[in-house]
Scaffold this active site. Structure first.
Site, PDB file in Angstrom:
ATOM      1  N   ASP A  83       4.103  32.631  25.613  1.00 40.11           N
ATOM      2  CA  ASP A  83       3.068  33.653  25.762  1.00 40.11           C
ATOM      3  C   ASP A  83       2.961  34.067  27.234  1.00 40.11           C
ATOM      4  O   ASP A  83       3.345  33.310  28.130  1.00 40.11           O
ATOM      5  CB  ASP A  83       1.696  33.102  25.330  1.00 40.11           C
ATOM      6  CG  ASP A  83       1.676  32.754  23.856  1.00 40.11           C
ATOM      7  OD1 ASP A  83       2.472  33.333  23.095  1.00 40.11           O
ATOM      8  OD2 ASP A  83       0.852  31.897  23.481  1.00 40.11           O
TER       9      ASP A  83
HETATM   10  N1  URA Z   1       2.641  27.733  21.663  1.00 42.90           N
HETATM   11  C1  URA Z   1       1.742  28.634  22.085  1.00 42.90           C
HETATM   12  O1  URA Z   1       0.655  28.732  21.560  1.00 42.90           O
HETATM   13  N2  URA Z   1       2.097  29.439  23.102  1.00 42.90           N
HETATM   14  C2  URA Z   1       3.291  29.370  23.745  1.00 42.90           C
HETATM   15  O2  URA Z   1       3.545  30.125  24.685  1.00 42.90           O
HETATM   16  C3  URA Z   1       4.200  28.400  23.297  1.00 42.90           C
HETATM   17  C4  URA Z   1       3.861  27.599  22.253  1.00 42.90           C
END
Ligand code: URA
Length: 274
Positions: free
Chosen positions: A109
């Site tokens: 993310d």
């Molecule tokens: N899980 C999440 O919630 N976000 C990420 O960026 C990676 C794994």
């Protein structure tokens, strides 16, 4: 013309074509079967080996091999991990050299930091991203509130999410903060979208900060966020093993810059125009 000659190591024609970015391995097999590929001006046969110095052509056009590159980036927050962003935000590829086509291995993310592999080997990337591979990933998550031992047990067993139960996970409490907040260490083998945040939210704890500290055994070590390095030969062997590519004849990667020093991106680029 030497730059167009196939470098070491010897590899199968369809893999060579995939590595050179001509087509996926499957599509390359079809090109070979259709008689559109020549090696040194002779029509290639399925599974034929291409060795150092060979000249490959597709429909008469010379194929230029790209040396294999695999980088590990310590992804900073605020950068998207897709190859292109329709909103013109900075992408992880903006932080790396631009001379070869590269793909991020999976996604983090925008606000997640930590280990992100980036490569021009589409096949290795696909293998490492495929759910069947169950590649281990370790995250450290700072969540709201005080996480109880019972909640940890729930997270370990699997919790209900809108797209199905989460798979069994290794979960430990690292630190409880005062007045509130808990650092969790979460090891999972799945890569569904926003999986860690959704798992934590399902048990009533919002993730405030998330960093990935290991992916397929690769760590960022002492790198600061925004820094990257080429992976080592040992790490490449390990990745190929985890990706199920170790038993194959070919072993692309001899071109990987072994133990290359950590590099820091130059001044951040402005967002790309849409
Ligand atoms: N899980 C999440 O919630 N976000 C990420 O960026 C990676 C794994």
């Amino acid at each position: 013309m030497n730059e167009h000659r196939w470098p070491e190591p010897e590899t199968r024609i369809h893999r060579a074509l995939a590595q050179a970015g001509v087509a996926s391995r499957r599509a390359a097999e079809v090109l070979v079967a259709d008689g559109r590929i020549t090696i040194n001006d002779t029509v290639a046969t399925t599974g034929q080996l291409v060795g150092p110095g060979d000249l490959i052509r597709v429909d008469g056009r010379i194929v230029s091999p790209e040396p294999l590159q695999v980088f590990v980036l310590n992804k900073p927050a605020g950068v998207v991990s897709t190859a292109r962003d329709p909103e013109g935000r900075q992408t992880v590829l903006d932080l790396l050299p631009r001379d070869v086509r590269l793909y991020p291995v999976g996604r983090l993310d925008i606000d997640t930091t930590g280990v992100l592999l980036i490569t021009n080997d589409g096949e290795l990337a696909n293998r490492l991203m495929h759910p069947r591979g169950k590649v281990p990933k370790i995250y450290e998550a700072l969540v709201d509130g005080r996480v109880s031992a019972e909640t940890v047990r729930d997270l370990r067993r699997g919790v209900e999410l809108e797209d199905g139960m989460s798979l069994p996970a290794r979960v430990e409490i690292m630190e409880r903060l005062h007045p509130g907040g808990t650092w969790l260490r979460i090891e999972i083998t799945e890569g569904r979208n926003r999986i860690v945040k959704r798992m934590c939210l399902a048990v009533g704890h919002r993730v405030q900060r998330l960093r990935r500290i290991r992916f397929a055994g690769i760590e960022v070590g002492g790198m600061r966020t925004g820094e990257f390095r080429a992976i080592t030969q040992d790490e490449l062997r390990q990745l190929r093993k985890i990706g199920g590519l170790d038993g194959l004849t070919s072993a692309p990667g001899l071109d990987v810059d072994v133990d290359a020093p950590v590099r820091r991106p130059k001044t951040p680029r402005p967002p790309r125009a849409i």
